[in-house]
Design an enzyme around this catalytic site. Structure first.
Site, PDB file in Angstrom:
ATOM      1  N   GLU A  52      -4.050   7.047  -2.302  1.00 26.83           N
ATOM      2  CA  GLU A  52      -3.422   5.772  -1.904  1.00 26.83           C
ATOM      3  C   GLU A  52      -3.773   4.684  -2.911  1.00 26.83           C
ATOM      4  OE1 GLU A  52      -2.787   2.858   1.987  1.00 26.83           O
ATOM      5  OE2 GLU A  52      -3.698   4.841   2.215  1.00 26.83           O
ATOM      6  N   THR A  92      -1.761  -2.517  -4.089  1.00 23.92           N
ATOM      7  CA  THR A  92      -1.627  -3.465  -5.197  1.00 23.92           C
ATOM      8  C   THR A  92      -2.608  -4.621  -5.055  1.00 23.92           C
ATOM      9  OG1 THR A  92       0.018  -4.887  -4.104  1.00 23.92           O
ATOM     10  CG2 THR A  92       0.855  -2.995  -5.350  1.00 23.92           C
ATOM     11  N   ARG A  94      -6.653  -1.643  -5.450  1.00 31.05           N
ATOM     12  CA  ARG A  94      -7.558  -0.697  -4.789  1.00 31.05           C
ATOM     13  C   ARG A  94      -6.984   0.711  -4.896  1.00 31.05           C
ATOM     14  NH1 ARG A  94      -8.432  -0.151   1.661  1.00 31.05           N
ATOM     15  NH2 ARG A  94     -10.131   1.369   1.670  1.00 31.05           N
ATOM     16  N   GLU A 140       0.857  -1.183   0.000  1.00 31.60           N
ATOM     17  CA  GLU A 140       0.000   0.000   0.000  1.00 31.60           C
ATOM     18  C   GLU A 140       0.895   1.236   0.000  1.00 31.60           C
ATOM     19  OE1 GLU A 140      -2.689  -0.272   3.415  1.00 31.60           O
ATOM     20  OE2 GLU A 140      -2.179  -2.404   3.467  1.00 31.60           O
ATOM     21  N   TRP A 194     -11.885  -6.942  -0.953  1.00 32.60           N
ATOM     22  CA  TRP A 194     -10.869  -7.955  -1.239  1.00 32.60           C
ATOM     23  C   TRP A 194     -11.467  -9.357  -1.376  1.00 32.60           C
ATOM     24  CZ3 TRP A 194      -6.530  -6.117  -2.955  1.00 32.60           C
ATOM     25  CH2 TRP A 194      -6.071  -4.877  -2.519  1.00 32.60           C
ATOM     26  N   ASP A 233      -7.163   8.532   1.061  1.00 32.75           N
ATOM     27  CA  ASP A 233      -6.997   8.131   2.448  1.00 32.75           C
ATOM     28  C   ASP A 233      -7.121   9.327   3.397  1.00 32.75           C
ATOM     29  OD1 ASP A 233      -6.611   6.239   4.406  1.00 32.75           O
ATOM     30  OD2 ASP A 233      -4.435   6.338   4.343  1.00 32.75           O
ATOM     31  N   TYR A 246      -7.833   4.749  -3.659  1.00 31.66           N
ATOM     32  CA  TYR A 246      -8.713   5.480  -2.755  1.00 31.66           C
ATOM     33  C   TYR A 246      -8.038   6.726  -2.207  1.00 31.66           C
ATOM     34  CZ  TYR A 246      -6.145   2.423   0.541  1.00 31.66           C
ATOM     35  OH  TYR A 246      -5.168   1.727   1.221  1.00 31.66           O
TER      36      TYR A 246
END
Length: 488
Positions: free
Chosen positions: A76, A79, A66, A22, A446, A70, A68
């Site tokens: 952010e 992977t 993902r 991340e 996820w 943050d 987004y």
């Protein structure tokens, strides 16, 4: 240094492991002279097309990853699930490409709206006033290993790992923190000064080295997620490979009960700060048993075990990081430790971020007769982390062959649009691609993949290694059967 005992080796070790990274990006918008918009303002503009399309700033994208916004207005990128080292590097670097393209689109929006300005995204960990943001590593481990026990075994390695893969930075004492022990100087790690505990469930209030929050994003009876939040965000591909690859090897050795000695430190947090300011790795660190050891000696000891482990390491059968690639990790690890021992970094000064940056800053210092506190050097430090091709110092150095590669631009570009073929992300990518083509509304995380209309249809994928699933095929067929509904 003690001899390595291989007698207790067990074959049932995870040489194929799900992992991910991340990355939180620093963001600013300027016109070259002054800041044009606050970080939260430019971040909202950057994510405006995402919100317009999906009614959310937190989405999964076609490559299974993902994306987004943050806390703290940091874009952010997390992977997709990866199961081998080069694949992971490709998907981490794909995040840089995706974020930069969003920044370019935001600049075009600013131009159309008469605001103007350039958007800068920095893949680093500390802003100009000392706020820190993270680069978090995730490793799938077996549920049988208690996380706190695993953390204790890992801690000496993680505390000293910065020696081999730190991002480096010029350290400016924070004027709000009176009486700081460390003066102006260059340090190896960007994150070392911003962790306060060894192993805990905190993330921002009191950052630990390992976060224990129990979110496996998989079958919780079988797996747990090791969440390492102490690592620096790296630019150079070989540095990423060494950071992740060395950690994979240590995890494998712990699982295989390969005989790594107990090197539990007396004070984790004091040690990690001291290591960050010692390029020689020679500062004595107190162990809980009352003896002392240096950071370099810890790394040398773990490295010697890793060399022996590679000789007996089972070759992954289907996918995973091959022994040949792990041999490349071992080669770079050994060269880096030798460089620290001899203080001759010429064998690694195109591969390791903190070494590359320190050399760059020292060259500018010598040319311009600048003190380390000169703001021009701080600008060089920051610009190294600018992800814009052709603008950031890192990209310029890499384009000139002054920073070595581990992968290729072609592989990274493929990772921008296509999910990994060897993990659960492949199935998520298929669902997302179909939904995007048909305009179907889906809710994704996820594990859970839900088509919202006409009637809710849910598929839960608890096995992160799964690449074929009949229920996913049925879910895709359901969307295709209702293509007319989505058009209306």
């Amino acid at each position: 240094m003690s001899d390595v005992d291989t007698a207790s080796t067990k074959p049932e070790v995870y040489t194929r492991r799900i992992m991910g990274v991340e990355t939180e990006f620093g963001i600013t918008c300027t016109d070259g002279e002054a800041r044009r918009l606050r970080p939260d303002e430019i971040a909202r503009i950057m994510f405006r097309p995402v919100v317009d399309k999906y009614a959310s700033s937190n989405i999964f994208i076609s490559n299974g990853s993902r994306l987004y916004l943050d806390v703290g207005s940091h874009p952010e990128y997390a992977t997709a699930e990866c199961d081998n080292l080069t694949q992971l590097i490709n998907y981490e670097k794909a995040g840089d490409v995706i974020a930069d393209r969003m920044a370019v689109a935001a600049e075009q929006t600013l131009e159309k709206e008469g605001i103007g300005g350039q958007v800068y995204l920095f893949k680093n960990n500390v802003d100009s006033v000392g706020n820190s943001y993270g680069c978090h590593e995730n490793y799938l481990v077996g549920r049988g290993m208690p996380l706190k026990s695993l953390g204790r075994r890992l801690m000496p390695f993680l505390i000293t790992r910065q020696l081999i893969c730190g991002a480096g930075r010029i350290y400016h004492p924070n004027p709000l923190h009176k009486g700081e022990a460390f003066p102006l100087g260059f340090c190896i790690s960007q994150r070392a000064d911003h962790v306060w505990e060894g192993v805990s469930s905190a993330t921002t209030r009191s950052r630990p080295i390992i976060n224990t929050r129990d979110e496996p994003h998989a079958d919780s009876h079988t797996y747990r997620r090791l969440h390492v939040i102490v690592g620096d965000a790296n630019m150079a591909e070989p540095t990423i490979a060494l950071k992740m690859g060395s950690t994979l090897l240590v995890l494998e050795m712990i699982e295989a009960e390969f005989g790594l000695p107990n090197l539990e430190l007396a004070n984790d947090i004091a040690s990690i700060r001291e290591v960050s300011r010692d390029f020689t790795g020679s500062t004595p660190l107190a162990l809980k048993d009352g003896s002392t050891i240096t950071a370099l000696e810890i790394q040398q000891l773990v490295f010697s075990y890793a060399q022996k482990w590679l000789e007996v390491r089972p070759e992954p059968e289907f996918s995973g990081t091959s022994n040949a690639e792990m041999a490349q990790v071992i080669d770079l690890w050994g060269r880096m430790l030798e460089a620290i021992k001899t203080q001759d970094f010429s064998a690694v000064d195109t591969e390791i971020d903190w070494v590359i940056k320190k050399k760059l800053i020292e060259r500018y210092q010598q040319r311009g007769g600048m003190e380390l506190g000169d703001p021009r050097l701080a600008q060089i430090d920051l610009t190294y982390h600018d992800i814009r091709p052709g603008r950031g110092l890192f990209s310029l150095l890499q384009s000139k062959g002054l920073i070595k590669r581990w992968t290729t631009d072609e592989a990274i570009e493929l990772a921008v649009v296509q999910a990994p073929a060897t993990t659960r992300a492949h199935l998520r990518g298929q669902i997302l691609a179909t939904a995007d083509k048909l305009g179907a509304a889906v809710t994704i995380d996820w594990m859970r993949h839900k088509v919202n209309r006409p009637e809710p249809q849910l598929v839960e994928l608890s096995d992160p290694f799964e690449v074929h699933n009949a229920e996913v095929e049925q879910l895709i067929a359901y969307m295709e059967e209702n293509a007319e509904f989505y058009r209306n």
